[in-house]
Design a protein around this motif. Structure first.
Motif, PDB file in Angstrom:
ATOM      1  N   GLU A   1       0.856  -1.193   0.000  1.00  0.00           N
ATOM      2  CA  GLU A   1       0.000   0.000   0.000  1.00  0.00           C
ATOM      3  C   GLU A   1       0.885   1.234   0.000  1.00  0.00           C
ATOM      4  O   GLU A   1       1.703   1.415   0.909  1.00  0.00           O
ATOM      5  N   ILE A   2       0.700   2.075  -1.022  1.00  0.00           N
ATOM      6  CA  ILE A   2       1.594   3.232  -1.176  1.00  0.00           C
ATOM      7  C   ILE A   2       0.866   4.547  -0.903  1.00  0.00           C
ATOM      8  O   ILE A   2      -0.227   4.788  -1.418  1.00  0.00           O
ATOM      9  N   VAL A   3       1.518   5.383  -0.088  1.00  0.00           N
ATOM     10  CA  VAL A   3       1.017   6.737   0.182  1.00  0.00           C
ATOM     11  C   VAL A   3       2.174   7.691  -0.064  1.00  0.00           C
ATOM     12  O   VAL A   3       3.268   7.489   0.485  1.00  0.00           O
TER      13      VAL A   3
ATOM     14  N   ARG B   1       5.190  -7.639  -6.811  1.00  0.00           N
ATOM     15  CA  ARG B   1       4.185  -7.229  -5.826  1.00  0.00           C
ATOM     16  C   ARG B   1       3.009  -6.565  -6.537  1.00  0.00           C
ATOM     17  O   ARG B   1       3.094  -6.184  -7.699  1.00  0.00           O
ATOM     18  N   ARG B   2       1.924  -6.360  -5.801  1.00  0.00           N
ATOM     19  CA  ARG B   2       0.757  -5.671  -6.344  1.00  0.00           C
ATOM     20  C   ARG B   2       0.571  -4.381  -5.552  1.00  0.00           C
ATOM     21  O   ARG B   2      -0.034  -4.379  -4.478  1.00  0.00           O
ATOM     22  N   PRO B   3       1.155  -3.270  -6.074  1.00  0.00           N
ATOM     23  CA  PRO B   3       0.981  -2.012  -5.351  1.00  0.00           C
ATOM     24  C   PRO B   3      -0.439  -1.476  -5.494  1.00  0.00           C
ATOM     25  O   PRO B   3      -1.060  -1.623  -6.548  1.00  0.00           O
ATOM     26  N   VAL B   4      -0.959  -0.892  -4.423  1.00  0.00           N
ATOM     27  CA  VAL B   4      -2.199  -0.114  -4.518  1.00  0.00           C
ATOM     28  C   VAL B   4      -1.854   1.277  -3.988  1.00  0.00           C
ATOM     29  O   VAL B   4      -1.026   1.415  -3.085  1.00  0.00           O
ATOM     30  N   VAL B   5      -2.455   2.289  -4.588  1.00  0.00           N
ATOM     31  CA  VAL B   5      -2.084   3.667  -4.243  1.00  0.00           C
ATOM     32  C   VAL B   5      -3.235   4.358  -3.522  1.00  0.00           C
ATOM     33  O   VAL B   5      -4.375   4.346  -3.998  1.00  0.00           O
ATOM     34  N   LEU B   6      -2.945   4.947  -2.373  1.00  0.00           N
ATOM     35  CA  LEU B   6      -3.964   5.719  -1.643  1.00  0.00           C
ATOM     36  C   LEU B   6      -3.919   7.161  -2.135  1.00  0.00           C
ATOM     37  O   LEU B   6      -2.826   7.722  -2.298  1.00  0.00           O
ATOM     38  N   ASN B   7      -5.087   7.756  -2.376  1.00  0.00           N
ATOM     39  CA  ASN B   7      -5.134   9.150  -2.826  1.00  0.00           C
ATOM     40  C   ASN B   7      -4.833  10.118  -1.696  1.00  0.00           C
ATOM     41  O   ASN B   7      -4.466  11.257  -1.923  1.00  0.00           O
ATOM     42  N   ARG B   8      -5.055   9.655  -0.474  1.00  0.00           N
ATOM     43  CA  ARG B   8      -4.685  10.462   0.692  1.00  0.00           C
ATOM     44  C   ARG B   8      -4.401   9.535   1.858  1.00  0.00           C
ATOM     45  O   ARG B   8      -4.857   8.380   1.867  1.00  0.00           O
ATOM     46  N   GLU B   9      -3.648  10.027   2.834  1.00  0.00           N
ATOM     47  CA  GLU B   9      -3.262   9.150   3.938  1.00  0.00           C
ATOM     48  C   GLU B   9      -4.448   8.859   4.845  1.00  0.00           C
ATOM     49  O   GLU B   9      -5.378   9.663   4.971  1.00  0.00           O
ATOM     50  N   MET B  10      -4.371   7.698   5.471  1.00  0.00           N
ATOM     51  CA  MET B  10      -5.468   7.217   6.309  1.00  0.00           C
ATOM     52  C   MET B  10      -4.857   6.251   7.322  1.00  0.00           C
ATOM     53  O   MET B  10      -4.117   5.346   6.910  1.00  0.00           O
TER      54      MET B  10
END
Ligand SMILES: NC(=O)c1ccc[n+]([C@@H]2O[C@H](COP(=O)([O-])OP(=O)(O)OC[C@H]3O[C@@H](n4cnc5c(N)ncnc54)[C@H](O)[C@@H]3O)[C@@H](O)[C@H]2O)c1
Length: 305
Positions: A148-150, A169-178
């Motif tokens: 999970e990328i932020v 790996r399978r990166p997923v990108v967060l639009n904002r931190e959480m």
């Protein structure tokens, strides 16, 4: 950039650092590790040996070398990418990331494995915070593909994601931190209800666990909840599902629990898990988990990718 990472610096050589090191070296990338505790090297190398044997079963047999240093500057020399895996403590990470940022040549990316700290807090003392991302793996990162990328700079996020893809790996990108990113929030929502069911005496710990892995868990390894309900809606797909069964979902949400973790609940969970474990040690259960993960990874065909 993605295909130019030849040297990965692993900062913090505990369990997660060792797993990242194993994965990168199995892809032929040289790894230079740092840990302030010189005694960490023995456990680090032992973990890598075991993980490399597992990765070999997946056909990953690259010859990346692995070095270890108790001095931070050494592994950062010539590193193209840094994966930070120090203790999960905001003050420690904040100081550590600032030190790495100062020592590392500009252009190289710094990624933190933090599970629960938010990026804005841990980059606060960095001179070049835009090159620092959170890249949160799931344990063990050499087997579980999710990252999970932020980040703050889209170009850095894209380069980091490309690097993780080269590691399979399978990166997923967060639009904002959480806090908790995505996956741990989903896991926490589910765990809250699992604890509620124990608290209410609805079923045994073993049966609650079995209900997950013999039912939805099987499908969830192939497709997420949205896609699952798309198929649950028949010809109308997700739109049909939401129109027809959405109200019953909302009613069920309203009945979900908000349990406490008081001593009484803890005692019930601990006793239930002991019964489910049936005398097997944590090491035995871990070995069984990793064996199962390897088999799943070999067998799995994702439906939506
Ligand atoms: N364990 C998990 O399931 C998991 C999963 C995903 C992410 N993470 C994250 O990965 C990070 C590491 O977790 P772990 O489980 O490997 O912990 P760990 O305790 O196994 O390893 C931490 C290592 O950091 C070293 N260390 C101590 N001070 C340091 C410093 N100032 N600089 C660099 N290293 C230092 C320790 O000697 C130790 O070897 C944490 O941020 C954690 O949130 C953990």
């Amino acid at each position: 950039m993605s295909d130019t990472v030849k040297s990965l610096a692993v900062v913090g050589a505990g369990m997660i650092g060792a797993s990242w090191a194993a994965l990168a070296s199995a892809h032929g990338i040289g790894v230079s590790a740092y840990d302030p505790n010189p005694e960490a090297e023995v456990g680090f190398r032992r973990y890598i040996e075991r993980a490399r044997a597992q990765l070999a079963e997946l056909g990953l047999t690259g010859a990346g070398t692995v070095s270890f240093s108790a001095d931070l500057a050494t592994p950062l020399e010539g590193a193209d990418f840094v994966q930070e895996n120090g203790p999960e403590n905001e003050a420690v990470k904040r100081k550590l990331l600032a030190e790495i940022d100062e020592l590392l040549p500009p252009g190289a990316i710094i990624a933190s494995s933090t599970s629960a700290l938010v990026r804005s807090a841990i980059v606060a003392d960095c001179a070049r915070p835009e090159r620092v991302v959170v890249a949160h793996p799931f344990n063990p990162p050499h087997l579980v593909p999710l990252v999970e990328i932020v980040g703050a700079d889209p170009e850095v996020v894209t380069r980091a994601a490309a690097f993780y893809r080269t590691l399979g790996r399978r990166p997923v990108v967060l639009n904002r931190e959480m806090p908790g990113h995505i996956a741990n929030r989903l896991a926490s929502a589910l765990y809250r209800e699992a604890v509620h069911l124990v608290e209410q005496g609805v079923a045994s710990v073993a049966d609650i666990d079995a209900a997950l892995c013999n039912g939805p868990g099987l499908r969830w390894a192939l497709m997420g909840p949205h896609m699952t309900y798309h198929l649950g809606g028949g010809e109308g797909g997700i739109a049909g599902y939401l129109a027809h069964l959405g109200p019953s979902q909302v009613r069920r949400w309203q009945s979900l629990g908000s349990p406490s973790l008081d001593m009484d609940v803890q005692t019930k969970i601990v006793a239930g898990v002991a019964e489910e474990a049936g005398g097997r040690s944590i090491a035995e259960l871990e070995a069984r988990r990793d064996e199962g993960l390897l088999a799943l990874l070999k067998a799995r065909t994702l439906v939506s990718e």
